[in-house]
Design a protein around this motif. Structure first.
Motif, PDB file in Angstrom:
ATOM      1  N   GLN A 364      26.452  50.083 -67.943  1.00 52.49           N
ATOM      2  CA  GLN A 364      26.354  48.901 -67.081  1.00 52.49           C
ATOM      3  C   GLN A 364      24.901  48.673 -66.672  1.00 52.49           C
ATOM      4  OE1 GLN A 364      30.011  50.496 -64.919  1.00 52.49           O
ATOM      5  NE2 GLN A 364      29.898  48.432 -64.096  1.00 52.49           N
ATOM      6  N   LEU A 365      24.223  49.768 -66.310  1.00 50.56           N
ATOM      7  CA  LEU A 365      22.811  49.635 -65.921  1.00 50.56           C
ATOM      8  C   LEU A 365      21.972  49.141 -67.101  1.00 50.56           C
ATOM      9  CD1 LEU A 365      22.300  52.832 -63.718  1.00 50.56           C
ATOM     10  CD2 LEU A 365      22.436  50.442 -62.955  1.00 50.56           C
ATOM     11  N   ALA A 366      22.303  49.611 -68.297  1.00 49.16           N
ATOM     12  CA  ALA A 366      21.550  49.173 -69.482  1.00 49.16           C
ATOM     13  C   ALA A 366      21.742  47.668 -69.696  1.00 49.16           C
ATOM     14  CB  ALA A 366      21.996  49.958 -70.705  1.00 49.16           C
ATOM     15  N   GLU A 367      22.972  47.200 -69.539  1.00 47.85           N
ATOM     16  CA  GLU A 367      23.250  45.759 -69.702  1.00 47.85           C
ATOM     17  C   GLU A 367      22.495  44.950 -68.658  1.00 47.85           C
ATOM     18  OE1 GLU A 367      24.702  43.993 -71.877  1.00 47.85           O
ATOM     19  OE2 GLU A 367      25.727  45.519 -73.058  1.00 47.85           O
ATOM     20  N   LEU A 368      22.541  45.417 -67.408  1.00 48.64           N
ATOM     21  CA  LEU A 368      21.868  44.679 -66.330  1.00 48.64           C
ATOM     22  C   LEU A 368      20.353  44.686 -66.544  1.00 48.64           C
ATOM     23  CD1 LEU A 368      24.069  45.889 -63.335  1.00 48.64           C
ATOM     24  CD2 LEU A 368      24.023  43.585 -64.317  1.00 48.64           C
ATOM     25  N   ASN A 369      19.817  45.812 -67.008  1.00 50.24           N
ATOM     26  CA  ASN A 369      18.390  45.874 -67.311  1.00 50.24           C
ATOM     27  C   ASN A 369      18.015  44.896 -68.413  1.00 50.24           C
ATOM     28  OD1 ASN A 369      16.576  47.570 -65.840  1.00 50.24           O
ATOM     29  ND2 ASN A 369      17.945  49.267 -66.356  1.00 50.24           N
ATOM     30  N   ASN A 370      18.906  44.767 -69.377  1.00 48.84           N
ATOM     31  CA  ASN A 370      18.648  43.825 -70.459  1.00 48.84           C
ATOM     32  C   ASN A 370      18.548  42.398 -69.908  1.00 48.84           C
ATOM     33  OD1 ASN A 370      18.315  43.301 -73.267  1.00 48.84           O
ATOM     34  ND2 ASN A 370      20.426  42.531 -73.336  1.00 48.84           N
ATOM     35  N   ILE A 371      19.503  42.035 -69.019  1.00 52.98           N
ATOM     36  CA  ILE A 371      19.467  40.682 -68.434  1.00 52.98           C
ATOM     37  C   ILE A 371      18.188  40.500 -67.612  1.00 52.98           C
ATOM     38  CG2 ILE A 371      20.578  39.115 -66.785  1.00 52.98           C
ATOM     39  CD1 ILE A 371      23.270  40.429 -67.589  1.00 52.98           C
ATOM     40  N   ALA A 372      17.776  41.551 -66.905  1.00 50.00           N
ATOM     41  CA  ALA A 372      16.636  41.409 -65.993  1.00 50.00           C
ATOM     42  C   ALA A 372      15.282  41.478 -66.709  1.00 50.00           C
ATOM     43  CB  ALA A 372      16.699  42.482 -64.910  1.00 50.00           C
ATOM     44  N   HIS A 373      15.250  42.014 -67.936  1.00 47.19           N
ATOM     45  CA  HIS A 373      13.941  42.236 -68.565  1.00 47.19           C
ATOM     46  C   HIS A 373      13.745  41.594 -69.931  1.00 47.19           C
ATOM     47  CE1 HIS A 373      12.837  44.816 -65.286  1.00 47.19           C
ATOM     48  NE2 HIS A 373      13.936  45.511 -65.446  1.00 47.19           N
TER      49      HIS A 373
END
Ligand code: RFL
Ligand code: PHB
Length: 397
Positions: A364-373
């Protein structure tokens, strides 16, 4: 009585449909089983896509929205103890979202309808739909102890998830896709200014939290909670404790507490029924589909459906053409599934699932990081969040 389109339900879908058809010169009768006061006070959605805002303004009911609505060009995604502010307007090439409560839209649409004096029956009981597989469907109901009959050309089923319309489609013709989530949202309205102008979505090890607003002085706040929880189990102190813990992170952001004057728990589900039309019955909004509220899409989908339905009915009545009408369900469903995809993705990545382990947490953190970066992922996110224009779906194959 006789009309062209009988509309069952005076939520945003039914009222907006009545309004758009009125503008197109098509007669309607709206039948609602609750009172005017009830529907004008029902606390629900708050975030409007640019397309919904444009539809209100272009159809002549946007004055108050333009005055009182709050235009948002940014959202804040918080996870791993950090804020991530996304400029959704720039990323989507000029589209914003607006915060304006659903019941304010309902008030604006009821006022418009009362103004041009077209039939709208509140507190109708025993509403029933008949003969949708013939050219002469009808709707019956009881109003002020009198039986009423509407003979019409079409019935628009805008009566929400628990309404009667969807059930009129024969079981053998209906496919249902359904997912229920193992958590709910506890939502409050608090008499305190929101600490941030942005809507904030937070993923935290303790669960999801959301900061939104209803004007400059009222905060609309949510925290994820177990499905079986009750409002009584959430005294105000517990709510604030949990809210602070999930949102107050590295940047010193702090939400001032204030009196809580409304509290409710909402279950979460994804649901689609196919087709969205059968014979002379056309479904729109929550009667045909539900999304988890994480993407703020339910009301916006309902408005998209009735825009597509208006085009179909206008082309039928004004040009004698059936092609848009025959494709109503297909056109809507293309958009519905795209929005379901976005809402499920956000719901999945922003909540703690009881059955998840640390691997899923990291994903989940990896997905959110992808959206944010990732610029590409950010753009795709902003495009879906600000809303996929209805026009895109007429030509998709
Ligand atoms: P509605 O609003 O449920 O309206 C249906 C109407 O039909 C009436 N009715 C009947 N009338 C006559 N005869 C019968 N037999 C009838 N049975 C029912 C009902 O009384 C009602 O007046 O459906 P509609 O019009 O399709 O609109 C859908 C939206 O209400 C819904 O999708 C949104 O509220 C979802 N939602 C959000 N959507 C967004 O776009 N942005 C958001 O920020 C957002 N946040 C939310 C939400 C929903 C929430 N809850 C409480 C479910 C936040 C929450 C917490
Ligand atoms: C709200 O303001 O009620 C709201 C905001 C964002 C969401 C859902 C609801 O995703």
């Amino acid at each position: 009585m006789k009309t062209q389109v009988a509309i069952v339900g005076a939520g945003p879908a039914g009222l907006m449909l009545g309004h758009l058809l009125h503008n197109a010169g098509i007669d309607t009768v709206i039948v609602e089983n609750k009172s005017r006061k009830y529907i004008e006070e029902r606390v629900r959605a708050g975030v409007l896509e640019q397309g919904t805002v444009n539809a209100m303004i272009d159809s002549g009911v946007g004055d108050r929205l333009l005055k009182e609505g709050l235009q948002h060009d940014y959202i804040d995604l918080r996870f791993n103890g950090e804020p991530h502010r996304l400029n959704i307007k720039e990323l989507s090439r000029g589209r914003s979202v607006w915060v304006y409560a659903q019941h304010e839209i309902v008030k604006d649409l009821v006022a418009a309808r009362v103004g041009y004096d077209e039939p709208l029956y509140f507190e109708a009981s025993d509403v029933s739909i008949h003969d949708i597989d013939t050219d002469k469907p009808s709707v019956r109901f009881i109003h002020e102890d009198k039986e009423q009959l509407i003979d019409c050309d079409f019935v628009a089923g805008c009566d929400g998830f628990h309404g009667i319309s969807r059930g009129m489609i024969p079981e053998a013709e209906l496919r249902v896709y359904d997912r229920q989530y193992p958590f709910a949202w506890l939502g409050v309205l608090a008499d305190t200014p929101p600490a941030s102008q942005d809507v904030i979505y937070a993923y935290h090890e303790r669960g999801f939290a959301l900061q939104s607003m209803r004007g400059p002085d009222i905060s609309r706040l949510y925290v994820q909670c177990p499905v079986a929880d009750t409002v009584e189990g959430w005294p105000d102190e517990r709510f604030w404790r949990e809210f602070h813990a999930r949102l107050e992170i590295s940047d010193g952001w702090h939400q001032q507490e204030g009196p809580i004057f409304q509290k409710g728990i909402t279950g979460m589900r994804s649901f689609v029924c196919e087709p969205m039309q059968y014979g002379r019955l056309l479904l729109a909004g929550d009667s045909a589909h539900i999304v988890p509220p994480t993407g703020a899409k339910g009301l916006n989908m309902a408005i998209g459906d009735v825009q597509i339905m208006t085009r179909a009915l206008t082309s039928y009545y004004q040009e004698g053409k059936r092609d848009f009408l025959d494709k109503y369900s297909d056109t809507c469903l293309k958009r519905v599934w795209q929005v379901q995809r976005f809402a499920s993705m956000l719901c999945y990545n922003l909540h703690r699932f009881p059955e998840h382990n640390q691997f899923e947490h990291k994903m989940q953190l990896a997905e959110l990081n992808n959206i944010a970066h990732s610029r590409q992922a950010m753009r795709a996110f902003a495009q879906s969040y600000t809303g996929l224009p209805v026009e895109l779906f007429y030509d998709l194959e």
